[in-house]
Design a protein around this motif. Structure first.
Motif, mmCIF file in Angstrom:
data_model
loop_
_atom_site.group_PDB
_atom_site.id
_atom_site.type_symbol
_atom_site.label_atom_id
_atom_site.label_comp_id
_atom_site.label_asym_id
_atom_site.label_seq_id
_atom_site.Cartn_x
_atom_site.Cartn_y
_atom_site.Cartn_z
ATOM 1 N N ARG A 184 0.838 -1.196 0.000
ATOM 2 C CA ARG A 184 0.000 0.000 0.000
ATOM 3 C C ARG A 184 0.878 1.254 0.000
ATOM 4 O O ARG A 184 0.589 2.221 -0.700
ATOM 5 N N GLY A 185 1.954 1.234 0.820
ATOM 6 C CA GLY A 185 2.877 2.373 0.874
ATOM 7 C C GLY A 185 3.526 2.612 -0.481
ATOM 8 O O GLY A 185 3.627 3.757 -0.946
ATOM 9 N N LYS A 186 3.955 1.531 -1.114
ATOM 10 C CA LYS A 186 4.559 1.657 -2.450
ATOM 11 C C LYS A 186 3.559 2.227 -3.444
ATOM 12 O O LYS A 186 3.892 3.099 -4.245
ATOM 13 N N ALA A 187 2.326 1.723 -3.383
ATOM 14 C CA ALA A 187 1.293 2.191 -4.306
ATOM 15 C C ALA A 187 1.016 3.683 -4.093
ATOM 16 O O ALA A 187 0.855 4.435 -5.053
ATOM 17 N N GLU A 188 0.990 4.111 -2.820
ATOM 18 C CA GLU A 188 0.754 5.534 -2.527
ATOM 19 C C GLU A 188 1.911 6.382 -3.042
ATOM 20 O O GLU A 188 1.685 7.455 -3.614
ATOM 21 N N ARG A 189 3.152 5.915 -2.839
ATOM 22 C CA ARG A 189 4.316 6.665 -3.335
ATOM 23 C C ARG A 189 4.305 6.717 -4.858
ATOM 24 O O ARG A 189 4.591 7.762 -5.448
ATOM 25 N N ALA A 229 1.685 9.212 -5.900
ATOM 26 C CA ALA A 229 2.156 10.584 -5.678
ATOM 27 C C ALA A 229 3.182 10.962 -6.745
ATOM 28 O O ALA A 229 3.158 12.082 -7.271
ATOM 29 N N GLY A 230 4.077 10.038 -7.069
ATOM 30 C CA GLY A 230 5.077 10.286 -8.109
ATOM 31 C C GLY A 230 4.414 10.509 -9.457
ATOM 32 O O GLY A 230 4.799 11.406 -10.207
ATOM 33 N N LYS A 231 3.402 9.708 -9.753
ATOM 34 C CA LYS A 231 2.690 9.859 -11.027
ATOM 35 C C LYS A 231 1.976 11.193 -11.071
ATOM 36 O O LYS A 231 1.991 11.891 -12.088
ATOM 37 N N ALA A 232 1.373 11.585 -9.952
ATOM 38 C CA ALA A 232 0.679 12.873 -9.904
ATOM 39 C C ALA A 232 1.664 14.014 -10.138
ATOM 40 O O ALA A 232 1.366 14.969 -10.873
ATOM 41 N N THR A 233 2.839 13.921 -9.548
ATOM 42 C CA THR A 233 3.866 14.949 -9.743
ATOM 43 C C THR A 233 4.288 15.001 -11.207
ATOM 44 O O THR A 233 4.400 16.083 -11.787
ATOM 45 N N LEU A 234 4.528 13.839 -11.805
ATOM 46 C CA LEU A 234 4.917 13.796 -13.218
ATOM 47 C C LEU A 234 3.808 14.332 -14.116
ATOM 48 O O LEU A 234 4.079 15.059 -15.076
ATOM 49 N N ASP A 235 2.565 13.987 -13.783
ATOM 50 C CA ASP A 235 1.445 14.505 -14.566
ATOM 51 C C ASP A 235 1.380 16.028 -14.461
ATOM 52 O O ASP A 235 1.122 16.721 -15.449
#
Length: 164
Positions: free
Chosen positions: A46-51, A54-60
């Motif tokens: 779950r932690g990995k999925a959240e990170r 968040a990383g995908k949101a930043t890249l988007d």
């Protein structure tokens, strides 16, 4: 009883080695441990999925900002980046050439010193010298000091060379 890994199966949950016929019993007996281990793994995932989210949101967000930049500015940034890259490449090539020349100088095993107006040397007094420019040889830098008419008790017609 001897222990041989080939006679055992590894539990996919806790990693314990168990005899093949006893895997069901092992899972019943270690059920609480297995639940705890699986919950920990689930929390890690779950932690990995959240990170990752968040990383995908930043890249988007970055992609959205970049695509929102006018094309002329994008081209300008691209040109500046390309120019800086070319500048760095040129600097690296120049530095590489400097290093190559210095290595060549340091590996040099001979030197030539051309003395201008050499005919005047025979009129120099004993113990008087001339000094060469810096000489680089075998990794060292030094001067050659030349006494054309010798030093101290030198015989007539003798010269003296010194590496101070």
């Amino acid at each position: 009883e001897q222990f041989c890994e080939k006679r055992f199966e590894k539990c996919s949950i806790c990693g314990e080695l168990v005899r093949p016929m006893e895997m069901q019993r092992h899972r019943r007996e270690a059920a609480e441990l297995h639940v705890q281990l699986l919950e920990e793994r689930l929390e890690e995932e779950r932690g990995k999925a959240e990170r990752d989210a968040a990383g995908k949101a930043t890249l988007d967000e970055v992609l959205q900002k970049v695509t929102g930049i006018p094309k002329s500015l994008q081209h300008h940034v691209t040109n500046i980046t390309r120019q800086r890259s070319d500048d760095i490449k040129l600097e690296v090539r120049q530095r590489a050439e400097e290093i190559r020349l210095e290595v060549g100088r340091q590996l040099n095993k001979r030197c030539v010193w051309e003395i201008k107006n050499a005919s005047a040397l025979k009129h120099m007094p004993k113990d008087e010298s001339i000094q060469s420019p810096v000489v680089h040889m075998c990794g060292h830098a030094f001067h050659v000091e030349f006494f054309p008419n010798g030093v101290g008790s030198s015989g007539a017609g003798c010269s003296f060379i010194c590496l101070p």
